[in-house]
Enzyme design. Structure first.
Site, short mmCIF file in Angstrom:
data_model
loop_
_atom_site.label_atom_id
_atom_site.label_comp_id
_atom_site.label_asym_id
_atom_site.label_seq_id
_atom_site.Cartn_x
_atom_site.Cartn_y
_atom_site.Cartn_z
N GLU A 71 85.69 -29.93 -31.45
CA GLU A 71 86.91 -29.12 -31.55
C GLU A 71 86.77 -27.78 -30.83
O GLU A 71 87.62 -27.40 -30.04
CB GLU A 71 87.28 -28.88 -33.02
CG GLU A 71 88.49 -27.97 -33.15
CD GLU A 71 88.95 -27.75 -34.58
OE1 GLU A 71 88.22 -28.10 -35.53
OE2 GLU A 71 90.07 -27.22 -34.73
N ASP A 91 84.16 -32.29 -35.76
CA ASP A 91 84.97 -31.18 -36.29
C ASP A 91 84.01 -30.38 -37.16
O ASP A 91 83.65 -30.81 -38.27
CB ASP A 91 86.15 -31.72 -37.10
CG ASP A 91 87.13 -30.61 -37.48
OD1 ASP A 91 86.72 -29.43 -37.46
OD2 ASP A 91 88.28 -30.94 -37.79
N ILE A 93 84.20 -27.56 -38.85
CA ILE A 93 84.80 -27.25 -40.16
C ILE A 93 86.19 -27.84 -40.15
O ILE A 93 87.07 -27.38 -39.42
CB ILE A 93 84.88 -25.73 -40.42
CG1 ILE A 93 83.49 -25.10 -40.47
CG2 ILE A 93 85.62 -25.48 -41.74
CD1 ILE A 93 83.47 -23.62 -40.84
N ASP A 94 86.40 -28.89 -40.93
CA ASP A 94 87.75 -29.40 -41.09
C ASP A 94 88.28 -28.76 -42.36
O ASP A 94 87.75 -28.98 -43.46
CB ASP A 94 87.77 -30.93 -41.19
CG ASP A 94 89.19 -31.44 -41.05
OD1 ASP A 94 89.95 -30.88 -40.23
OD2 ASP A 94 89.56 -32.38 -41.78
N THR A 96 89.59 -25.19 -41.81
CA THR A 96 89.21 -23.80 -41.53
C THR A 96 90.07 -22.81 -42.33
O THR A 96 89.56 -21.81 -42.82
CB THR A 96 89.32 -23.52 -40.01
OG1 THR A 96 88.38 -24.35 -39.35
CG2 THR A 96 89.00 -22.07 -39.68
N ASP A 221 89.68 -34.52 -36.10
CA ASP A 221 90.03 -34.54 -37.53
C ASP A 221 89.93 -35.95 -38.09
O ASP A 221 89.67 -36.14 -39.29
CB ASP A 221 91.49 -34.06 -37.72
CG ASP A 221 91.71 -32.63 -37.30
OD1 ASP A 221 90.97 -31.76 -37.78
OD2 ASP A 221 92.61 -32.38 -36.47
O1 LIG Z 1 91.65 -26.95 -37.72
P1 LIG Z 1 90.93 -27.72 -38.79
O2 LIG Z 1 89.68 -28.33 -38.27
O3 LIG Z 1 90.78 -26.97 -40.03
O4 LIG Z 1 91.82 -29.02 -39.11
C1 LIG Z 1 93.18 -29.26 -39.39
C2 LIG Z 1 93.39 -30.23 -40.53
O5 LIG Z 1 92.46 -31.19 -40.66
C3 LIG Z 1 94.78 -30.77 -40.45
O6 LIG Z 1 94.99 -31.87 -41.28
C4 LIG Z 1 95.72 -29.66 -40.76
O7 LIG Z 1 97.04 -30.02 -40.82
C5 LIG Z 1 95.51 -28.42 -39.92
O8 LIG Z 1 96.20 -28.55 -38.71
C6 LIG Z 1 94.06 -28.08 -39.65
O9 LIG Z 1 94.03 -27.24 -38.57
MG LIG Z 2 90.02 -30.31 -38.34
MG LIG Z 3 87.95 -27.69 -37.47
#
Ligand SMILES: O=P(O)(O)O[C@H]1[C@H](O)[C@@H](O)[C@H](O)[C@H](O)[C@@H]1O
Ligand SMILES: [Mg+2]
Ligand SMILES: [Mg+2]
Length: 282
Positions: A71, A91, A93-94, A96, A221
């Site tokens: 990412e 990813d 940090i999913d 954030t 993601d």
């Molecule tokens: O940017 P990160 O890695 O935290 O990931 C996303 C989420 O996983 C989405 O489902 C969510 O809807 C957001 O768009 C979020 O940005």
């Molecule tokens: Mg993510």
């Molecule tokens: Mg992320």
């Protein structure tokens, strides 16, 4: 038969757990400097960047020919190409936004594809200390315990997960609310948002929610958690009910096809710019 990718999967588990425990959890004790990417609500921190670099470096040392889609690397201008070559889809940090606010669902997600097919997926939920793993053809697990999707067949007895994303274009927001209204009015038992696509999909794999849908998230993601869903007996499809496409930025992950198709009927679909659109692939 020996598993060709077992070593790589072990490496992903060690790297994701190490990053989650030693970097993400530690960073939650300190002030987090927040930066933005595509918009003022698309957040990133130095921890996202650090985790991604740590994982990529460790993989490169072991597998120098492998490719990456990360990412934060893509945000920094690296191409987003899913080829037939072994590719790590990361990813760091999913969730954030959750991380920034201390909302306790934050995951490190590492998927691995060969011939454009996900071979294994690793999602480490850092604060819950849950390690979700799936190997193609060998099932899904949480902390070593097998996972199975919900057996529910009645959408009216279901809980559905979705997200609101970071696109604040009024037309997109209207579409999100129109879909949400339609899903709620089926009626379903409830709608939930964990704040991370990967954890929402692990909840489908765990049988806690019957389906998750979203448009606008990215391949990083979805990659790892998509395998968690299918290996736990669930299905993936496009938000209009057609075949799932990992680069399309649209997904329904459901416990079974009939619930997935029922949700698809209620979604006001739009087409985000694909992850493999030319601007991202050069
Ligand atoms: O940017 P990160 O890695 O935290 O990931 C996303 C989420 O996983 C989405 O489902 C969510 O809807 C957001 O768009 C979020 O940005
Ligand atoms: Mg993510
Ligand atoms: Mg992320």
């Amino acid at each position: 038969m020996a598993d060709l990718w077992q070593d790589a999967m072990d490496h992903a588990v060690t790297a994701a757990r190490g990053a989650g425990r030693q970097v993400v959890r530690e960073a939650l004790r300190e002030d987090r400097k927040v930066m933005t990417k595509s918009s003022s609500v698309d957040l990133v921190t130095q921890t996202d960047q650090k985790v991604e670099q740590l994982i990529i470096q460790s993989v490169k040392e072991k597998y120098p020919t492998h490719r990456f889609i990360g990412e934060e690397s893509v945000a920094a201008g690296e191409p987003c190409v899913l080829s037939d070559e072994p590719t790590w889809i990361i990813d760091p940090i999913d969730g954030t936004t959750n991380f920034v606010h201390g909302f306790p669902f934050v995951a490190v997600s590492v998927g691995f594809s060969v011939n454009r097919q996900i071979e294994f997926g690793v999602v480490y939920s850092c604060l819950e200390d849950k390690m979700f793993t799936a190997r193609r053809g060998r099932g899904s697990f949480c902390n070593g315990q097998p996972l199975q999707v919900s057996a529910q067949t009645d959408v009216g007895q279901s809980v559905i997960a979705t997200e609101f994303g970071s696109n604040r274009d009024p037309e997109v927001v209207d579409g999100i609310f129109s879909s949400l209204r339609n899903v709620l009015a089926i009626p379903v038992h409830g709608v939930r948002s964990a704040g991370t696509a990967a954890i929402n999909m692990c909840l489908v794999a765990s049988g806690c929610v019957e389906a998750y849908y979203e448009m606008g998230m990215h391949v990083w993601d979805l990659a790892a958690a998509s395998l968690l869903v299918t290996e736990a007996g669930g299905v993936l499809m496009d938000v209009e009910g057609g075949p799932f496409d990992l680069m399309s930025r649209r997904v329904i992950a459901a416990n079974n096809r009939s619930i997935g198709q029922r949700i698809a009927r209620e979604i006001r679909a739009y087409a985000p710019v694909r992850d493999d659109a030319p601007a991202h692939t050069q």
